[in-house]
Motif scaffolding. Structure first.
Motif, mmCIF file in Angstrom:
data_model
loop_
_atom_site.group_PDB
_atom_site.id
_atom_site.type_symbol
_atom_site.label_atom_id
_atom_site.label_comp_id
_atom_site.label_asym_id
_atom_site.label_seq_id
_atom_site.Cartn_x
_atom_site.Cartn_y
_atom_site.Cartn_z
ATOM 1 N N HIS A 210 0.818 -1.216 0.000
ATOM 2 C CA HIS A 210 0.000 0.000 0.000
ATOM 3 C C HIS A 210 0.852 1.266 0.000
ATOM 4 O O HIS A 210 0.431 2.306 -0.515
ATOM 5 C CB HIS A 210 -0.905 0.025 1.236
ATOM 6 N N GLY A 213 2.069 2.167 -3.796
ATOM 7 C CA GLY A 213 1.142 2.199 -4.918
ATOM 8 C C GLY A 213 1.027 0.908 -5.699
ATOM 9 O O GLY A 213 0.615 0.923 -6.868
ATOM 10 N N LYS A 240 -4.608 2.561 7.471
ATOM 11 C CA LYS A 240 -3.783 3.252 6.492
ATOM 12 C C LYS A 240 -2.333 2.795 6.671
ATOM 13 O O LYS A 240 -1.912 2.478 7.784
ATOM 14 C CB LYS A 240 -3.863 4.767 6.691
ATOM 15 N N ARG A 244 3.931 6.759 2.898
ATOM 16 C CA ARG A 244 3.353 6.896 1.562
ATOM 17 C C ARG A 244 4.413 7.411 0.600
ATOM 18 O O ARG A 244 5.302 8.179 0.974
ATOM 19 C CB ARG A 244 2.138 7.841 1.584
ATOM 20 N N VAL A 246 5.799 9.638 -2.403
ATOM 21 C CA VAL A 246 5.545 10.957 -2.990
ATOM 22 C C VAL A 246 6.518 11.183 -4.138
ATOM 23 O O VAL A 246 7.619 10.603 -4.180
ATOM 24 C CB VAL A 246 5.685 12.096 -1.958
ATOM 25 N N ARG A 298 2.930 9.038 6.706
ATOM 26 C CA ARG A 298 1.606 9.218 6.121
ATOM 27 C C ARG A 298 0.984 10.556 6.479
ATOM 28 O O ARG A 298 0.288 11.173 5.667
ATOM 29 C CB ARG A 298 0.680 8.081 6.577
ATOM 30 N N VAL A 302 -0.017 17.175 2.574
ATOM 31 C CA VAL A 302 0.257 17.016 1.145
ATOM 32 C C VAL A 302 0.734 18.314 0.502
ATOM 33 O O VAL A 302 1.316 18.291 -0.593
ATOM 34 C CB VAL A 302 -0.992 16.492 0.402
ATOM 35 N N GLU A 316 4.307 15.959 -4.961
ATOM 36 C CA GLU A 316 3.051 15.581 -5.580
ATOM 37 C C GLU A 316 2.619 14.263 -4.956
ATOM 38 O O GLU A 316 3.449 13.382 -4.705
ATOM 39 C CB GLU A 316 3.219 15.375 -7.101
ATOM 40 N N VAL A 317 1.323 14.110 -4.738
ATOM 41 C CA VAL A 317 0.807 12.899 -4.093
ATOM 42 C C VAL A 317 0.869 11.733 -5.091
ATOM 43 O O VAL A 317 0.432 11.830 -6.231
ATOM 44 C CB VAL A 317 -0.647 13.115 -3.627
ATOM 45 N N VAL A 319 0.632 8.226 -3.397
ATOM 46 C CA VAL A 319 -0.258 7.418 -2.549
ATOM 47 C C VAL A 319 -0.993 8.358 -1.620
ATOM 48 O O VAL A 319 -0.385 9.152 -0.902
ATOM 49 C CB VAL A 319 0.549 6.380 -1.736
ATOM 50 N N GLU A 320 -2.305 8.278 -1.638
ATOM 51 C CA GLU A 320 -3.129 9.156 -0.808
ATOM 52 C C GLU A 320 -2.856 8.920 0.684
ATOM 53 O O GLU A 320 -2.690 7.766 1.096
ATOM 54 C CB GLU A 320 -4.613 8.941 -1.083
ATOM 55 N N PRO A 321 -2.812 9.991 1.496
ATOM 56 C CA PRO A 321 -2.585 9.800 2.944
ATOM 57 C C PRO A 321 -3.786 9.155 3.629
ATOM 58 O O PRO A 321 -4.873 9.146 3.092
ATOM 59 C CB PRO A 321 -2.355 11.226 3.441
#
Length: 321
Positions: A210, A213, A240, A244, A246, A298, A302, A316-317, A319-321
């Motif tokens: 996760h 991505g 979550k 993540r 970025v 996480r 953003v 830039e995102v 994977v969404e937080p």
């Protein structure tokens, strides 16, 4: 495996995990532009190649991989992971079935451990696993390439281009016909631009799919049981991931790129502030300038401005937080 294409004019050897192929052939940005425009050939002959044959090859792999492959149509490319019991990424596989054989390429040097694991899981299934790295070399043709593929060569065709499992003895002859040659640095720059994770770069010993991505592209959420599935399902349904991926636009005024492992901090905290992540890959892009991928906590906002070492970075995102 040291590529014979390193003897080509202008070839500069790559280092680190990509040792064995050319970093570039004298003009990094020209090579990038060629690749982005649909021409050129990338030598990936340092990657591991293995095959799985036998009547049970797809149903057996389906039990072990994160991807749904039991009904994989012949010629359809896919990618998959092997996870630990705790859901951490151990292997990334890029595969295609030609109707009789599953062809797989993996990160350089990882095929031995992967084959050992697969052999330990054969039980009574009618499958044979073989290391074909010494016989076959992977080469990449970009999307839009009109280079011909020799008869009988297995091909993984994706949105990014075609990976060919070429007989290693034919590598030099085919490169002469399908060139111009493009180095691994150009290929990596386009990979970073496309936010595509790479095992050993965007992953470490505690990475779960996760975070980078791989859900969807390499992990199928509706398939049956496989090792590590409980973690995948739990994080997807109830929580979550702790980190993540970025994408970073780096300050172009800096001479040196921040390399993998460079600490990432909030710009507001300065270069001595608390570390909130690290660079995983960085590259110089022919249009975007210096760019990078990074893993951050996480809960990092953003819209926060970041520092990669001493280099300013806008995120830039991925994977969404």
């Amino acid at each position: 495996m040291k590529s014979p294409l390193l003897s080509q004019a202008g070839a500069v050897p790559a280092e680190g995990r990509d040792d064995g192929v050319a970093a570039h052939y004298g003009d990094l940005f020209r090579e990038q532009r060629a690749l982005a425009g649909g021409t050129g050939l990338v030598d990936l002959s340092h990657r591991g190649v293995l095959t799985v044959t036998g009547d049970d090859r797809l149903s057996w792999l389906h039990l072990l991989l994160t991807q749904h492959v039991s009904d994989l149509p012949a010629g359809q490319a896919t990618e998959a992971l092997i996870l630990s019991a705790n859901g951490h990424v151990e292997h990334a596989l890029y595969l295609v079935d030609d109707g009789a054989t599953v062809w797989i390429h993996v990160e350089p040097g990882t095929q031995g451990d992967l084959i050992a694991y697969l052999e330990s899981m054969k039980f009574f299934y009618r499958v044979e696993v073989a290391d074909r790295t010494g016989e076959f070399a992977v080469v990449h043709l970009p999307a839009g390439s009109i280079a011909e593929v020799p008869d009988g060569v297995a091909v993984r065709e994706t949105a990014y281009g075609r990976d060919l499992f070429l007989p290693r003895a034919d590598l030099e002859k085919y490169a002469d016909a399908a060139g111009p040659l493009v180095g691994i640095l150009a290929y990596e720059a386009l990979r970073v631009e496309a936010h595509r994770p790479r095992l050993g770069f965007e992953t470490d010993h505690r990475t779960i799919p996760h975070e980078v991505g791989w859900i969807g592209s390499a992990v199928h959420l509706q398939k049956g049981c496989y090792r590590g599935q409980e973690t995948v399902a739990r994080v997807h349904n109830l929580g979550k991931p702790p980190r993540r991926l970025v994408f970073l636009h780096l300050d172009g005024s800096e001479v040196l790129l921040p390399g993998p492992g460079t600490p990432v901090r909030l710009a507001a905290d300065g270069a001595e502030g608390r570390q909130i992540g690290f660079i995983t890959s960085s590259a110089r892009h022919h249009e975007l300038g210096p760019i990078a991928l990074a893993l951050v906590k996480r809960n990092v906002p953003v819209d926060a401005e970041l520092l990669a070492g001493n280099t300013a970075a806008a995120q830039e995102v991925v994977v969404e937080p």
